[in-house]
Design a protein around this motif. Structure first.
Motif, mmCIF file in Angstrom:
data_model
loop_
_atom_site.group_PDB
_atom_site.id
_atom_site.type_symbol
_atom_site.label_atom_id
_atom_site.label_comp_id
_atom_site.label_asym_id
_atom_site.label_seq_id
_atom_site.Cartn_x
_atom_site.Cartn_y
_atom_site.Cartn_z
ATOM 1 N N ILE A 164 -11.194 27.096 -26.208
ATOM 2 C CA ILE A 164 -10.562 25.775 -26.100
ATOM 3 C C ILE A 164 -11.017 24.910 -27.274
ATOM 4 O O ILE A 164 -10.232 24.206 -27.907
ATOM 5 C CB ILE A 164 -10.924 25.096 -24.758
ATOM 6 N N GLN A 165 -12.315 25.028 -27.585
ATOM 7 C CA GLN A 165 -12.883 24.178 -28.644
ATOM 8 C C GLN A 165 -12.457 24.630 -30.042
ATOM 9 O O GLN A 165 -12.424 23.852 -30.981
ATOM 10 C CB GLN A 165 -14.412 24.193 -28.530
ATOM 11 N N LYS A 166 -12.101 25.922 -30.162
ATOM 12 C CA LYS A 166 -11.749 26.489 -31.468
ATOM 13 C C LYS A 166 -10.520 25.797 -32.058
ATOM 14 O O LYS A 166 -9.556 25.531 -31.346
ATOM 15 C CB LYS A 166 -11.430 27.972 -31.263
ATOM 16 N N GLU A 167 -10.561 25.534 -33.358
ATOM 17 C CA GLU A 167 -9.408 24.905 -33.998
ATOM 18 C C GLU A 167 -8.276 25.920 -34.124
ATOM 19 O O GLU A 167 -8.507 27.087 -34.452
ATOM 20 C CB GLU A 167 -9.801 24.372 -35.383
ATOM 21 N N ASP A 168 -7.059 25.450 -33.873
ATOM 22 C CA ASP A 168 -5.907 26.365 -33.833
ATOM 23 C C ASP A 168 -5.217 26.424 -35.195
ATOM 24 O O ASP A 168 -5.027 25.402 -35.838
ATOM 25 C CB ASP A 168 -4.930 25.852 -32.759
ATOM 26 N N ILE A 169 -4.838 27.633 -35.598
ATOM 27 C CA ILE A 169 -4.157 27.814 -36.892
ATOM 28 C C ILE A 169 -2.645 27.600 -36.759
ATOM 29 O O ILE A 169 -1.962 27.242 -37.705
ATOM 30 C CB ILE A 169 -4.502 29.225 -37.440
ATOM 31 N N PHE A 170 -2.152 27.820 -35.511
ATOM 32 C CA PHE A 170 -0.700 27.711 -35.280
ATOM 33 C C PHE A 170 -0.308 26.304 -34.833
ATOM 34 O O PHE A 170 -1.053 25.629 -34.127
ATOM 35 C CB PHE A 170 -0.260 28.684 -34.175
ATOM 36 N N ARG A 171 0.907 25.902 -35.215
ATOM 37 C CA ARG A 171 1.456 24.643 -34.710
ATOM 38 C C ARG A 171 2.372 24.963 -33.519
ATOM 39 O O ARG A 171 2.249 24.413 -32.460
ATOM 40 C CB ARG A 171 2.236 23.934 -35.820
ATOM 41 N N ASP A 172 3.317 25.907 -33.742
ATOM 42 C CA ASP A 172 4.233 26.317 -32.680
ATOM 43 C C ASP A 172 4.567 27.800 -32.901
ATOM 44 O O ASP A 172 5.484 28.140 -33.653
ATOM 45 C CB ASP A 172 5.507 25.461 -32.738
ATOM 46 N N LYS A 173 3.767 28.640 -32.223
ATOM 47 C CA LYS A 173 3.821 30.078 -32.505
ATOM 48 C C LYS A 173 5.183 30.703 -32.195
ATOM 49 O O LYS A 173 5.583 31.672 -32.841
ATOM 50 C CB LYS A 173 2.727 30.765 -31.689
ATOM 51 N N LYS A 174 5.894 30.133 -31.223
ATOM 52 C CA LYS A 174 7.151 30.790 -30.812
ATOM 53 C C LYS A 174 8.209 30.785 -31.933
ATOM 54 O O LYS A 174 9.085 31.627 -31.978
ATOM 55 C CB LYS A 174 7.706 30.180 -29.524
ATOM 56 N N THR A 175 8.074 29.842 -32.871
ATOM 57 C CA THR A 175 9.047 29.804 -33.978
ATOM 58 C C THR A 175 8.854 30.974 -34.935
ATOM 59 O O THR A 175 9.689 31.221 -35.795
ATOM 60 C CB THR A 175 8.921 28.498 -34.792
ATOM 61 N N LEU A 176 7.719 31.704 -34.777
ATOM 62 C CA LEU A 176 7.478 32.863 -35.637
ATOM 63 C C LEU A 176 7.973 34.155 -35.002
ATOM 64 O O LEU A 176 7.811 35.236 -35.564
ATOM 65 C CB LEU A 176 5.976 32.981 -35.935
ATOM 66 N N SER A 177 8.554 34.027 -33.817
ATOM 67 C CA SER A 177 9.107 35.207 -33.158
ATOM 68 C C SER A 177 10.495 35.492 -33.723
ATOM 69 O O SER A 177 11.257 34.575 -34.037
ATOM 70 C CB SER A 177 9.190 34.939 -31.650
#
Length: 405
Positions: free
Chosen positions: A12-25
DNA sequence: AGTCCACAGGAAGGGCAGGCGA
DNA sequence: TCGCCTGCCCTTCCTGTGGACT
């Protein structure tokens, strides 16, 4: 329990690299599809009669894998649906992925799937096909005035169940409803192999999607990266490498998106906030390996036993001894397969069936089976493993786990 | 030219599980 | 419950194949 002790807190604390992963599907339909304006305009004009309540011609879209055929078809049809709705009319769109097992293995299943898509209920088996077909036509007649059926990978469907269903669909005479078929295929000779009666009943138009080049792929990835990743997570060089790899594979945009998504996941798991070229290379290997192991794992046990016998013989032919450099033939595989069966308490299938299973493994790209004639020593298949190196090791481990050494 | 081999692969049908309707 | 229908996996039977050998 102290919430700080929870093992998931770190994630939870980890910074996320993705903004909206579903757009990469690859299944995601974006607002705008790059480099397909001409094709989109052509198809839109073909389907436009729907707006005036007329039946358009059926459409066949051709093109190799990852050229945007499906995504364009879905995009156009969804726009059309909105336009028809705004005009106060009704349009129903049914999508069938003909490659999905259990969806289009038979004419019965195809119509059952279409009924389920419309919210109807039909058992998986038990009813006569014509009853299911009638139920489908009754359902579309009772609702909207137009129906568009997108048959993705239609060539697979025709190979499995023949082309009679196309005749049934196009010659059907619902009282109030028009059915338009949008067939999507990567087999350019698809139409040539259809029955003459089916061809004449289709009255279709054709569109060809050419493969993307590296520059076009670059644009496509760039757009998705903008929505999918946080700013600065993916550099232009990384996008370029991704595009170059996908361009080598016949301009496959789906492959490019898979690559960048998996590379992002690898970076995220390693706790890094930037995707590098080495992530792309690892992602490429991972995608290849995952495809092989997943395919092998999903095979029925006899198919796995056949594969294991090929693996064992493959080792024999590549090491010193009586088998060194000998060709591996159907008869050899069948013999070893029988031994594996008896060692594992399985009742062996006939050689005829094994011949089919070898053909299926070849189709899946796990082995290579070439029909050769050895003169008076008969006609058979020359078999070898198509999977090499790490993939081979992974398959072997899976097989040893399943059947023992 | 005819024979032979070791299959490939098509066709037909058996057996099974499961749903529907009388 | 039973007959009839389905899909699926499989077997059995059969013909076809193509190049080496005779």
């Amino acid at each position: 329990m102290n919430s700080n002790n929870n093992i998931f807190v770190q994630y939870i604390q980890k910074e996320d690299i993705f903004r909206d992963k579903k757009t990469l599907s690859s299944a995601f339909v974006p607002q705008k599809i790059a480099h397909r304006d001409i094709e989109i305009n052509q198809i839109s004009s073909m389907l436009a009669p729907v707006l005036r309540g007329y039946k358009p011609n059926n459409i066949f879209i051709y093109g190799t894998c990852g050229t945007g055929k499906t995504i364009c078809a879905r995009f156009i049809v969804s726009q059309l649906k909105d336009a028809v709705k705004a005009a106060g009319k009704g349009l129903r769109v049914l999508y069938v992925n003909c490659k999905m097992k259990g969806v289009s293995d038979t004419e019965y299943r195809l119509f059952a799937h279409l009924i389920k898509e419309m919210g109807g209920v039909v058992p998986d088996t038990g009813l006569p096909t014509d009853v299911v077909m009638r139920k489908f036509f009754d359902m579309i007649d009772s609702k909207d005035s137009q129906v568009i059926i997108i048959l993705d990978e239609i060539d697979t469907l025709v190979k499995k169940i023949g082309d009679a269903f196309l005749y049934n669909l196009t010659r059907a005479d619902p009282k109030k409803t028009y059915i338009t078929i949008v067939g999507v295929t990567n087999d350019t000779s698809f139409r040539d192999n259809l029955d003459l009666r089916v061809k004449s009943s289709l009255s279709e138009e054709e569109i060809l999607f050419k493969p993307y080049n590296a520059l076009q792929l670059r644009d496509i990835i760039m757009e998705r990266v903008r929505d999918g990743f946080k700013d600065g997570a993916v550099s232009d060089e990384v996008v370029g490498k991704c595009a170059a790899i996908a361009a080598q594979e016949y301009g496959d945009a789906r492959r490019a998106l898979d690559l960048i998504r998996v590379a992002g996941e690898l970076a995220e798991r390693a706790g890094e906030l930037v995707v590098t070229e080495s992530h792309i290379s690892t992602a490429q290997q991972k995608l290849d390996l995952d495809r092989v192991t997943e395919t092998v794992r999903s095979q029925p046990s006899h198919s796995q036993a056949v594969l294991y016998s090929i693996l064992r013989l493959n080792e024999k032919t590549s090491t010193a001894g009586g088998w060194k450099d000998r060709r591996m033939l159907t008869g050899d595989v069948f013999e070893t397969y029988t031994e594996i069966c008896s060692a594992n308490g399985m009742k062996p299938l006939t050689q005829r069936r094994i011949s089919d299973l070898i053909g299926e493994l070849d189709m899946l790209g796990i082995i290579t089976a070439r029909v050769v004639s050895n003169g008076r020593y008969g006609r058979t298949r020359d078999i070898s493993m198509a999977v090499k190196d790490d993939g081979l090791m992974r398959v072997k481990n899976l097989m040893v786990e399943r059947f023992g050494e």
